[in-house]
Write a protein that holds these residues in place. Sequence first.
Motif, mmCIF file in Angstrom:
data_model
loop_
_atom_site.group_PDB
_atom_site.id
_atom_site.type_symbol
_atom_site.label_atom_id
_atom_site.label_comp_id
_atom_site.label_asym_id
_atom_site.label_seq_id
_atom_site.Cartn_x
_atom_site.Cartn_y
_atom_site.Cartn_z
ATOM 1 N N PRO A 20 -17.088 7.809 -5.823
ATOM 2 C CA PRO A 20 -16.246 7.240 -4.772
ATOM 3 C C PRO A 20 -15.815 5.792 -5.056
ATOM 4 O O PRO A 20 -14.725 5.379 -4.683
ATOM 5 C CB PRO A 20 -17.105 7.306 -3.515
ATOM 6 C CG PRO A 20 -18.395 7.901 -3.885
ATOM 7 C CD PRO A 20 -18.398 8.196 -5.339
ATOM 8 N N GLU A 21 -16.651 5.033 -5.728
ATOM 9 C CA GLU A 21 -16.302 3.653 -6.058
ATOM 10 C C GLU A 21 -15.114 3.617 -7.016
ATOM 11 O O GLU A 21 -14.213 2.787 -6.886
ATOM 12 C CB GLU A 21 -17.499 2.938 -6.675
ATOM 13 C CG GLU A 21 -17.267 1.461 -6.910
ATOM 14 C CD GLU A 21 -18.508 0.772 -7.440
ATOM 15 O OE1 GLU A 21 -18.338 -0.203 -8.186
ATOM 16 O OE2 GLU A 21 -19.630 1.198 -7.113
ATOM 17 N N PHE A 22 -15.103 4.531 -7.975
ATOM 18 C CA PHE A 22 -13.996 4.605 -8.926
ATOM 19 C C PHE A 22 -12.700 5.000 -8.215
ATOM 20 O O PHE A 22 -11.651 4.381 -8.452
ATOM 21 C CB PHE A 22 -14.291 5.618 -10.039
ATOM 22 C CG PHE A 22 -13.119 5.858 -10.941
ATOM 23 C CD1 PHE A 22 -12.820 4.969 -11.958
ATOM 24 C CD2 PHE A 22 -12.304 6.963 -10.765
ATOM 25 C CE1 PHE A 22 -11.730 5.180 -12.785
ATOM 26 C CE2 PHE A 22 -11.217 7.179 -11.585
ATOM 27 C CZ PHE A 22 -10.926 6.284 -12.598
ATOM 28 N N THR A 23 -12.746 5.995 -7.346
ATOM 29 C CA THR A 23 -11.528 6.427 -6.657
ATOM 30 C C THR A 23 -11.000 5.331 -5.740
ATOM 31 O O THR A 23 -9.795 5.140 -5.622
ATOM 32 C CB THR A 23 -11.767 7.724 -5.869
ATOM 33 O OG1 THR A 23 -12.872 7.561 -4.991
ATOM 34 C CG2 THR A 23 -12.030 8.895 -6.792
ATOM 35 N N LYS A 24 -11.902 4.595 -5.098
ATOM 36 C CA LYS A 24 -11.481 3.487 -4.239
ATOM 37 C C LYS A 24 -10.804 2.395 -5.079
ATOM 38 O O LYS A 24 -9.758 1.863 -4.697
ATOM 39 C CB LYS A 24 -12.691 2.933 -3.507
ATOM 40 C CG LYS A 24 -12.365 1.912 -2.466
ATOM 41 C CD LYS A 24 -13.547 1.742 -1.551
ATOM 42 C CE LYS A 24 -14.186 0.515 -1.381
ATOM 43 N NZ LYS A 24 -15.294 0.315 -0.573
ATOM 44 N N SER A 25 -11.388 2.092 -6.222
ATOM 45 C CA SER A 25 -10.820 1.094 -7.107
ATOM 46 C C SER A 25 -9.464 1.549 -7.657
ATOM 47 O O SER A 25 -8.524 0.752 -7.743
ATOM 48 C CB SER A 25 -11.783 0.829 -8.264
ATOM 49 O OG SER A 25 -11.207 -0.033 -9.201
ATOM 50 N N ALA A 26 -9.365 2.817 -8.000
ATOM 51 C CA ALA A 26 -8.105 3.353 -8.516
ATOM 52 C C ALA A 26 -7.019 3.304 -7.448
ATOM 53 O O ALA A 26 -5.864 2.978 -7.738
ATOM 54 C CB ALA A 26 -8.302 4.783 -9.008
ATOM 55 N N GLN A 27 -7.370 3.600 -6.198
ATOM 56 C CA GLN A 27 -6.397 3.544 -5.109
ATOM 57 C C GLN A 27 -5.945 2.109 -4.864
ATOM 58 O O GLN A 27 -4.769 1.845 -4.642
ATOM 59 C CB GLN A 27 -6.979 4.150 -3.834
ATOM 60 C CG GLN A 27 -5.982 4.238 -2.700
ATOM 61 C CD GLN A 27 -4.792 5.109 -3.040
ATOM 62 O OE1 GLN A 27 -4.945 6.189 -3.575
ATOM 63 N NE2 GLN A 27 -3.598 4.633 -2.745
ATOM 64 N N ALA A 28 -6.873 1.164 -4.913
ATOM 65 C CA ALA A 28 -6.519 -0.240 -4.735
ATOM 66 C C ALA A 28 -5.585 -0.702 -5.849
ATOM 67 O O ALA A 28 -4.630 -1.457 -5.612
ATOM 68 C CB ALA A 28 -7.780 -1.103 -4.714
ATOM 69 N N HIS A 29 -5.838 -0.229 -7.052
ATOM 70 C CA HIS A 29 -4.987 -0.574 -8.179
ATOM 71 C C HIS A 29 -3.582 -0.003 -7.995
ATOM 72 O O HIS A 29 -2.580 -0.692 -8.227
ATOM 73 C CB HIS A 29 -5.617 -0.053 -9.477
ATOM 74 C CG HIS A 29 -4.833 -0.371 -10.699
ATOM 75 N ND1 HIS A 29 -4.715 -1.635 -11.203
ATOM 76 C CD2 HIS A 29 -4.122 0.426 -11.522
ATOM 77 C CE1 HIS A 29 -3.967 -1.612 -12.288
ATOM 78 N NE2 HIS A 29 -3.581 -0.372 -12.493
ATOM 79 N N ALA A 30 -3.494 1.237 -7.563
ATOM 80 C CA ALA A 30 -2.197 1.873 -7.330
ATOM 81 C C ALA A 30 -1.425 1.144 -6.231
ATOM 82 O O ALA A 30 -0.210 0.930 -6.345
ATOM 83 C CB ALA A 30 -2.387 3.338 -6.960
ATOM 84 N N ASP A 31 -2.117 0.734 -5.172
ATOM 85 C CA ASP A 31 -1.471 0.000 -4.087
ATOM 86 C C ASP A 31 -0.961 -1.356 -4.577
ATOM 87 O O ASP A 31 0.123 -1.801 -4.183
ATOM 88 C CB ASP A 31 -2.427 -0.196 -2.913
ATOM 89 C CG ASP A 31 -2.769 1.104 -2.220
ATOM 90 O OD1 ASP A 31 -2.018 2.095 -2.397
ATOM 91 O OD2 ASP A 31 -3.786 1.142 -1.501
ATOM 92 N N ALA A 32 -1.734 -2.010 -5.433
ATOM 93 C CA ALA A 32 -1.314 -3.307 -5.977
ATOM 94 C C ALA A 32 -0.064 -3.156 -6.827
ATOM 95 O O ALA A 32 0.846 -3.991 -6.764
ATOM 96 C CB ALA A 32 -2.447 -3.918 -6.804
ATOM 97 N N ILE A 33 0.003 -2.099 -7.595
ATOM 98 C CA ILE A 33 1.188 -1.864 -8.429
ATOM 99 C C ILE A 33 2.396 -1.606 -7.538
ATOM 100 O O ILE A 33 3.476 -2.144 -7.769
ATOM 101 C CB ILE A 33 0.950 -0.687 -9.392
ATOM 102 C CG1 ILE A 33 -0.062 -1.085 -10.461
ATOM 103 C CG2 ILE A 33 2.261 -0.238 -10.035
ATOM 104 C CD1 ILE A 33 -0.498 0.040 -11.356
ATOM 105 N N LYS A 34 2.235 -0.794 -6.501
ATOM 106 C CA LYS A 34 3.351 -0.502 -5.593
ATOM 107 C C LYS A 34 3.845 -1.775 -4.918
ATOM 108 O O LYS A 34 5.044 -1.997 -4.807
ATOM 109 C CB LYS A 34 2.928 0.503 -4.529
ATOM 110 C CG LYS A 34 2.833 1.913 -5.042
ATOM 111 C CD LYS A 34 2.423 2.851 -3.927
ATOM 112 C CE LYS A 34 2.173 4.246 -4.446
ATOM 113 N NZ LYS A 34 1.691 5.139 -3.391
ATOM 114 N N SER A 35 2.933 -2.603 -4.453
ATOM 115 C CA SER A 35 3.353 -3.816 -3.759
ATOM 116 C C SER A 35 4.011 -4.803 -4.722
ATOM 117 O O SER A 35 4.889 -5.567 -4.326
ATOM 118 C CB SER A 35 2.177 -4.472 -3.057
ATOM 119 O OG SER A 35 1.260 -4.994 -3.989
#
Length: 62
Positions: A20-35
């Motif tokens: 779950p820590e990896f998926t949370k980090s991956a989602q945060a990374h994807a959100d940062a790229i989108k923004s």
Amino acid sequence: MLQERLERINELRKQAMANPEFTKSAQAHADAIKSEYHSAPTKRSRKPKSLSDIYQGYDFGI
């Protein structure tokens, strides 16, 4: 040899996706790229002037 390597990579991928820590980090990374890429919408300063607006007031002697 290649098949063994692919199997190892797939196993590591499955482990990461189960974490779950990896998926949370991956989602945060994807959100940062989108923004980063969609942060500021392009703004048009104003409607382009027509030629009649540009040359209004000029006397061409016609």
